[in-house]
Motif scaffolding. Structure first.
Motif, PDB file in Angstrom:
ATOM      1  N   THR A 150       0.848  -1.190   0.000  1.00 53.76           N
ATOM      2  CA  THR A 150       0.000   0.000   0.000  1.00 53.76           C
ATOM      3  C   THR A 150       0.884   1.241   0.000  1.00 53.76           C
ATOM      4  N   ARG A 151       0.437   2.252  -0.717  1.00 56.21           N
ATOM      5  CA  ARG A 151       1.130   3.538  -0.726  1.00 56.21           C
ATOM      6  C   ARG A 151       0.133   4.638  -0.383  1.00 56.21           C
ATOM      7  N   LEU A 152       0.475   5.472   0.581  1.00 58.42           N
ATOM      8  CA  LEU A 152      -0.319   6.657   0.894  1.00 58.42           C
ATOM      9  C   LEU A 152      -0.052   7.665  -0.206  1.00 58.42           C
ATOM     10  N   SER A 153      -1.082   8.024  -0.973  1.00 62.87           N
ATOM     11  CA  SER A 153      -0.857   8.880  -2.131  1.00 62.87           C
ATOM     12  C   SER A 153      -1.430  10.276  -1.978  1.00 62.87           C
ATOM     13  N   GLY A 154      -2.131  10.541  -0.885  1.00 60.29           N
ATOM     14  CA  GLY A 154      -2.639  11.891  -0.682  1.00 60.29           C
ATOM     15  C   GLY A 154      -3.464  11.983   0.575  1.00 60.29           C
ATOM     16  N   LEU A 200      -5.244   6.064  -0.787  1.00 62.26           N
ATOM     17  CA  LEU A 200      -4.266   4.982  -0.792  1.00 62.26           C
ATOM     18  C   LEU A 200      -4.291   4.297  -2.144  1.00 62.26           C
ATOM     19  N   ASP A 201      -3.152   3.811  -2.558  1.00 64.07           N
ATOM     20  CA  ASP A 201      -3.079   2.868  -3.671  1.00 64.07           C
ATOM     21  C   ASP A 201      -2.670   1.555  -3.028  1.00 64.07           C
ATOM     22  N   THR A 202      -3.491   0.521  -3.195  1.00 69.05           N
ATOM     23  CA  THR A 202      -3.241  -0.725  -2.479  1.00 69.05           C
ATOM     24  C   THR A 202      -3.480  -1.945  -3.350  1.00 69.05           C
ATOM     25  N   ALA A 203      -2.734  -2.994  -3.037  1.00 66.52           N
ATOM     26  CA  ALA A 203      -2.956  -4.305  -3.640  1.00 66.52           C
ATOM     27  C   ALA A 203      -3.704  -5.211  -2.670  1.00 66.52           C
ATOM     28  N   LEU A 204      -4.003  -4.704  -1.476  1.00 65.64           N
ATOM     29  CA  LEU A 204      -4.758  -5.496  -0.500  1.00 65.64           C
ATOM     30  C   LEU A 204      -6.198  -5.674  -0.963  1.00 65.64           C
ATOM     31  N   GLU A 205      -6.776  -6.796  -0.612  1.00 65.87           N
ATOM     32  CA  GLU A 205      -8.197  -7.011  -0.868  1.00 65.87           C
ATOM     33  C   GLU A 205      -9.004  -6.217   0.169  1.00 65.87           C
ATOM     34  N   PRO A 206     -10.251  -5.906  -0.123  1.00 67.72           N
ATOM     35  CA  PRO A 206     -11.034  -5.042   0.767  1.00 67.72           C
ATOM     36  C   PRO A 206     -11.095  -5.496   2.224  1.00 67.72           C
ATOM     37  N   LEU A 207     -11.371  -6.764   2.483  1.00 69.56           N
ATOM     38  CA  LEU A 207     -11.490  -7.195   3.878  1.00 69.56           C
ATOM     39  C   LEU A 207     -10.134  -7.225   4.578  1.00 69.56           C
ATOM     40  N   ALA A 208      -9.065  -7.480   3.834  1.00 67.58           N
ATOM     41  CA  ALA A 208      -7.724  -7.412   4.425  1.00 67.58           C
ATOM     42  C   ALA A 208      -7.397  -5.965   4.793  1.00 67.58           C
ATOM     43  N   LEU A 209      -7.775  -5.021   3.939  1.00 71.34           N
ATOM     44  CA  LEU A 209      -7.563  -3.616   4.263  1.00 71.34           C
ATOM     45  C   LEU A 209      -8.411  -3.215   5.470  1.00 71.34           C
ATOM     46  N   LEU A 210      -9.653  -3.657   5.503  1.00 76.08           N
ATOM     47  CA  LEU A 210     -10.516  -3.365   6.651  1.00 76.08           C
ATOM     48  C   LEU A 210      -9.881  -3.874   7.946  1.00 76.08           C
ATOM     49  N   GLN A 214      -8.734  -1.543  11.136  1.00 72.17           N
ATOM     50  CA  GLN A 214      -9.213  -1.777  12.500  1.00 72.17           C
ATOM     51  C   GLN A 214      -8.055  -2.019  13.456  1.00 72.17           C
ATOM     52  N   ALA A 215      -6.982  -2.626  12.987  1.00 72.29           N
ATOM     53  CA  ALA A 215      -5.795  -2.810  13.826  1.00 72.29           C
ATOM     54  C   ALA A 215      -5.161  -1.456  14.150  1.00 72.29           C
ATOM     55  N   ILE A 216      -5.142  -0.545  13.186  1.00 69.73           N
ATOM     56  CA  ILE A 216      -4.624   0.804  13.448  1.00 69.73           C
ATOM     57  C   ILE A 216      -5.510   1.498  14.482  1.00 69.73           C
ATOM     58  N   GLU A 217      -6.836   1.419  14.294  1.00 67.52           N
ATOM     59  CA  GLU A 217      -7.758   2.020  15.267  1.00 67.52           C
ATOM     60  C   GLU A 217      -7.495   1.469  16.669  1.00 67.52           C
ATOM     61  N   ASN A 218      -7.409   0.163  16.773  1.00 72.28           N
ATOM     62  CA  ASN A 218      -7.185  -0.470  18.076  1.00 72.28           C
ATOM     63  C   ASN A 218      -5.853  -0.039  18.674  1.00 72.28           C
ATOM     64  N   GLY A 219      -4.837   0.075  17.850  1.00 74.63           N
ATOM     65  CA  GLY A 219      -3.521   0.494  18.312  1.00 74.63           C
ATOM     66  C   GLY A 219      -3.502   1.919  18.838  1.00 74.63           C
ATOM     67  N   GLN A 220      -4.466   2.710  18.414  1.00 75.65           N
ATOM     68  CA  GLN A 220      -4.576   4.090  18.876  1.00 75.65           C
ATOM     69  C   GLN A 220      -5.669   4.245  19.939  1.00 75.65           C
ATOM     70  N   ILE A 270     -13.512   2.809   5.014  1.00 76.37           N
ATOM     71  CA  ILE A 270     -13.299   2.704   3.572  1.00 76.37           C
ATOM     72  C   ILE A 270     -14.504   3.353   2.898  1.00 76.37           C
ATOM     73  N   LEU A 271     -14.246   4.468   2.217  1.00 83.43           N
ATOM     74  CA  LEU A 271     -15.317   5.198   1.534  1.00 83.43           C
ATOM     75  C   LEU A 271     -15.535   4.636   0.131  1.00 83.43           C
ATOM     76  N   LEU A 272     -14.448   4.511  -0.616  1.00 81.96           N
ATOM     77  CA  LEU A 272     -14.475   4.028  -1.994  1.00 81.96           C
ATOM     78  C   LEU A 272     -13.295   3.082  -2.185  1.00 81.96           C
ATOM     79  N   PHE A 273     -13.505   2.034  -2.958  1.00 84.44           N
ATOM     80  CA  PHE A 273     -12.456   1.053  -3.239  1.00 84.44           C
ATOM     81  C   PHE A 273     -12.434   0.840  -4.744  1.00 84.44           C
ATOM     82  N   GLY A 274     -11.612   1.635  -5.428  1.00 82.09           N
ATOM     83  CA  GLY A 274     -11.577   1.568  -6.885  1.00 82.09           C
ATOM     84  C   GLY A 274     -12.973   1.774  -7.436  1.00 82.09           C
ATOM     85  N   ASP A 275     -13.343   0.941  -8.395  1.00 86.19           N
ATOM     86  CA  ASP A 275     -14.695   1.025  -8.952  1.00 86.19           C
ATOM     87  C   ASP A 275     -15.579  -0.111  -8.452  1.00 86.19           C
ATOM     88  N   ARG A 276     -15.226  -0.644  -7.286  1.00 85.39           N
ATOM     89  CA  ARG A 276     -15.968  -1.781  -6.740  1.00 85.39           C
ATOM     90  C   ARG A 276     -17.210  -1.343  -5.967  1.00 85.39           C
TER      91      ARG A 276
END
Length: 157
Positions: free
Chosen positions: A32-36, A60-70, A74-80, A97-103
């Motif tokens: 994943t890359r933070l792009s903006g 973000l630009d990511t190769a993760l699948e949606p549920l893996a990103l979710l 959630q791990a980031i949220e929990n860590g904070q 997750i607001l939008l995931f490509g054109d999915r």
């Protein structure tokens, strides 16, 4: 890699700092890359009696699948320090997750485009900074959503 937009919000424990820490964590996600990132905005809580929220949208630009990103979000949220005591309660960090490509995603744990985003100025205006003129996967144009959701109540930091 797919372009994904993440809604970010916090109203506890130094909210702007919570968002900055979340951005660092997003930038370290695998494949994943933070792009903006949008400007930060302050808005009143949707529920009375809660502290004001600080919100932003990250791209973000990511190769993760949606549920893996979710799961990663959630791990980031929990860590904070996120505690899920009530659905609409105050929180140190909320990452959606607001939008995931054109999915179009309709899973028990994940709905994309994010439900209710069309009524949330604190989501639409930051999103418009990153993706002006975008059309959502469900065919709705961001410009039309913005026209129906005034900027009222938002303060850009």
């Amino acid at each position: 890699m797919e372009r994904v937009y993440i809604g970010m919000g916090s109203n506890l424990a130094a909210p702007a700092e919570q968002l900055r820490e979340a951005l660092k964590a997003l930038g370290q996600l695998p494949h994943t890359r933070l792009s903006g990132v949008s400007s930060f905005y302050v808005s009143d809580s949707l529920l009375p009696g809660q502290p004001r929220y600080t919100n932003a949208v990250a791209a973000l630009d990511t190769a993760l699948e949606p549920l893996a990103l979710l799961d990663a979000l959630q791990a980031i949220e929990n860590g904070q320090g996120r505690e899920r005591l009530e659905r609409w309660g105050p929180r140190t960090l909320d990452l959606d997750i607001l939008l995931f490509g054109d999915r179009l995603i309709d899973e028990p744990r994940l709905k994309v485009p994010h439900y209710h985003m069309q009524a949330r100025a604190f989501v639409l205006y930051p999103l418009a900074e990153l993706a002006p003129g975008i059309t959502l996967a469900d065919g709705r144009a961001l410009d039309g959503l913005l026209a129906a959701c005034p900027f009222e109540g938002l303060e850009r930091l």
